[in-house]
Scaffold this active site. Structure first.
Site, PDB file in Angstrom:
ATOM      1  CE1 TYR A 150      -6.076   4.438   8.438  1.00 21.69           C
ATOM      2  CE2 TYR A 150      -4.891   5.354   6.571  1.00 21.69           C
ATOM      3  CZ  TYR A 150      -4.950   5.054   7.917  1.00 21.69           C
ATOM      4  OH  TYR A 150      -3.908   5.375   8.738  1.00 21.69           O
ATOM      5  CE1 TYR A 160      -4.583   2.908   3.310  1.00 17.57           C
ATOM      6  CE2 TYR A 160      -5.866   4.365   1.900  1.00 17.57           C
ATOM      7  CZ  TYR A 160      -5.774   3.236   2.687  1.00 17.57           C
ATOM      8  OH  TYR A 160      -6.874   2.434   2.857  1.00 17.57           O
TER       9      TYR A 160
HETATM   10  P1  NAI Z   1      -8.214  -8.234   3.229  1.00 17.21           P
HETATM   11  O1  NAI Z   1      -7.052  -8.319   2.293  1.00 17.21           O
HETATM   12  O2  NAI Z   1      -8.432  -9.346   4.153  1.00 17.21           O
HETATM   13  O3  NAI Z   1      -9.553  -7.944   2.395  1.00 17.21           O
HETATM   14  C1  NAI Z   1      -9.592  -7.326   1.127  1.00 17.21           C
HETATM   15  C2  NAI Z   1     -10.540  -8.165   0.278  1.00 17.21           C
HETATM   16  O4  NAI Z   1     -10.815  -7.582  -1.003  1.00 17.21           O
HETATM   17  C3  NAI Z   1      -9.982  -9.575   0.011  1.00 17.21           C
HETATM   18  O5  NAI Z   1     -10.865 -10.561   0.506  1.00 17.21           O
HETATM   19  C4  NAI Z   1      -9.906  -9.634  -1.504  1.00 17.21           C
HETATM   20  O6  NAI Z   1     -10.060 -10.937  -2.042  1.00 17.21           O
HETATM   21  C5  NAI Z   1     -11.048  -8.685  -1.869  1.00 17.21           C
HETATM   22  N1  NAI Z   1     -11.001  -8.292  -3.280  1.00 17.21           N
HETATM   23  C6  NAI Z   1      -9.944  -7.755  -3.957  1.00 17.21           C
HETATM   24  N2  NAI Z   1     -10.271  -7.606  -5.254  1.00 17.21           N
HETATM   25  C7  NAI Z   1     -11.560  -8.043  -5.404  1.00 17.21           C
HETATM   26  C8  NAI Z   1     -12.457  -8.142  -6.506  1.00 17.21           C
HETATM   27  N3  NAI Z   1     -12.100  -7.745  -7.740  1.00 17.21           N
HETATM   28  N4  NAI Z   1     -13.703  -8.647  -6.299  1.00 17.21           N
HETATM   29  C9  NAI Z   1     -14.096  -9.052  -5.063  1.00 17.21           C
HETATM   30  N5  NAI Z   1     -13.291  -8.963  -3.974  1.00 17.21           N
HETATM   31  C10 NAI Z   1     -12.026  -8.474  -4.149  1.00 17.21           C
HETATM   32  O7  NAI Z   1      -7.950  -6.880   4.052  1.00 17.21           O
HETATM   33  P2  NAI Z   1      -8.896  -5.999   5.018  1.00 17.21           P
HETATM   34  O8  NAI Z   1      -7.971  -5.103   5.737  1.00 17.21           O
HETATM   35  O9  NAI Z   1      -9.832  -6.842   5.772  1.00 17.21           O
HETATM   36  O10 NAI Z   1      -9.674  -5.070   3.975  1.00 17.21           O
HETATM   37  C11 NAI Z   1     -11.066  -4.915   3.937  1.00 17.21           C
HETATM   38  C12 NAI Z   1     -11.435  -3.452   3.719  1.00 17.21           C
HETATM   39  O11 NAI Z   1     -11.076  -2.685   4.870  1.00 17.21           O
HETATM   40  C13 NAI Z   1     -10.726  -2.785   2.534  1.00 17.21           C
HETATM   41  O12 NAI Z   1     -11.624  -1.909   1.874  1.00 17.21           O
HETATM   42  C14 NAI Z   1      -9.633  -1.992   3.225  1.00 17.21           C
HETATM   43  O13 NAI Z   1      -9.181  -0.905   2.448  1.00 17.21           O
HETATM   44  C15 NAI Z   1     -10.408  -1.516   4.454  1.00 17.21           C
HETATM   45  N6  NAI Z   1      -9.603  -1.004   5.555  1.00 17.21           N
HETATM   46  C16 NAI Z   1      -8.538  -1.732   6.025  1.00 17.21           C
HETATM   47  C17 NAI Z   1      -7.743  -1.215   7.022  1.00 17.21           C
HETATM   48  C18 NAI Z   1      -6.538  -1.979   7.499  1.00 17.21           C
HETATM   49  O14 NAI Z   1      -5.632  -1.360   8.079  1.00 17.21           O
HETATM   50  N7  NAI Z   1      -6.490  -3.280   7.325  1.00 17.21           N
HETATM   51  C19 NAI Z   1      -7.997   0.112   7.630  1.00 17.21           C
HETATM   52  C20 NAI Z   1      -9.154   0.777   7.078  1.00 17.21           C
HETATM   53  C21 NAI Z   1      -9.911   0.230   6.066  1.00 17.21           C
END
Ligand code: NAI
Length: 271
Positions: A150, A160
């Site tokens: 991000y 953030y």
């Molecule tokens: P999400 O909450 O659906 O996905 C985050 C994932 O990380 C979850 O599936 C969770 O179980 C996993 N996770 C957390 N701890 C873990 C561990 N110890 N081992 C394995 N997996 C683990 O949310 P999202 O938004 O799909 O996030 C995915 C990526 O996208 C993240 O890196 C987030 O920072 C990034 N991102 C998200 C944005 C948003 O606005 N949603 C914008 C820009 C980047």
């Protein structure tokens, strides 16, 4: 519409929690484009059971792995290569979590034990995934690894919090490891800097509604959706982008290069 861009390719997708997840949308698109995939998430996230629905649609095995545990990652790559009968072509790192944000600690009152965990899960984990694959020689030549990031890595976004520091490190790991993996196997490593998107991780940011609305008004094309993100990631896993590596690629409708928009000016003018 599918174009078979990933026909014959085999990938591992980290981080599909529920159908809003960026990883969930991407898994569906990769399979539509002809890829075979393995899904993985932390054991605690798998207990929710949602991922089984995705696994069924994608005909993909689910292999648990906590990204902070090297043995879990070794097991993941070993089992994935057994399943595919060969090496991996692409990896999506879609993992992030802030302990301080979750516990309501502000950036000026961080608990450093939480911070270390946040960095371990959200940033160092990319290094751990890459180093495990590198040492096991688990990725095919010309493979592609992408992690999601991000723009708070470059600009200050007060709420953030520590995730900004984690994302800066994540982008640095992609650059540094991209060099070494490029030399060894022509494997490319990039980060994609996505618009704010309503997912579980995204909605954890304080004032997310304002955040997403502001970005929408600031971006000439509007915010990129999770499905838009999935489309872009497919291109990065495909052979059409073989010479792109060590980059942070903005996928944000133009937000990152807009100083101010008329929509924001008009809103402020009314005050
Ligand atoms: P999400 O909450 O659906 O996905 C985050 C994932 O990380 C979850 O599936 C969770 O179980 C996993 N996770 C957390 N701890 C873990 C561990 N110890 N081992 C394995 N997996 C683990 O949310 P999202 O938004 O799909 O996030 C995915 C990526 O996208 C993240 O890196 C987030 O920072 C990034 N991102 C998200 C944005 C948003 O606005 N949603 C914008 C820009 C980047």
């Amino acid at each position: 519409m599918a174009h078979n861009l990933l026909k014959g390719k085999k990938g591992i997708i980290f981080g599909a929690l529920d159908e809003k997840s960026l990883a969930w949308r991407t898994a569906l698109r990769c399979v539509e484009e002809g890829a075979e995939i393995v899904l993985t998430n932390a054991p605690v996230a798998l207990r929710m059971g949602e991922i089984n629905k995705l696994a069924e649609i994608c005909k993909a095995p689910v292999i648990p792995a906590d990204v902070t545990i090297t043995d879990d990652l070794k097991n993941l790559f070993t089992k994935s290569m057994e399943h595919f009968g060969g090496k991996i072509d692409f990896v999506l790192h879609s993992v992030g979590m802030s302990l301080n944000v979750r516990k309501g600690r502000s950036y000026t009152d961080l608990d450093y034990d939480f911070s270390l965990k946040t960095l371990n899960i959200s940033a160092l984990s990319l290094h751990r995934v890459l180093q495990t694959a590198y040492q096991m020689d688990a990725i095919n030549d010309w493979g592609s690894v992408v992690a999601l990031t991000y723009i708070a890595a470059q600009r200050a976004f007060p709420d953030y919090s520590e995730m900004a520091d984690a994302k800066a490190m994540l982008e640095s790991v992609a650059r540094s490891f991209g060099y070494h993996y490029g030399i060894k196997n022509k494997v490319r490593v990039n980060t994609v800097s996505q618009s704010p998107t309503p997912t579980t991780a995204g909605s954890g940011v304080k004032g997310f509604g304002g955040f997403i609305g502001y970005a929408e008004k600031m971006s000439p094309l509007g915010n990129a959706s999770a499905d838009n993100c999935a489309d872009y990631l497919v291109t990065l896993f495909s052979d059409m982008t073989r010479m792109v590596t060590m980059q942070n690629l903005y996928h944000d409708g133009g937000f990152s290069f807009t100083g101010v928009s008329n929509a924001i000016m008009d809103a402020l003018d009314k005050e």
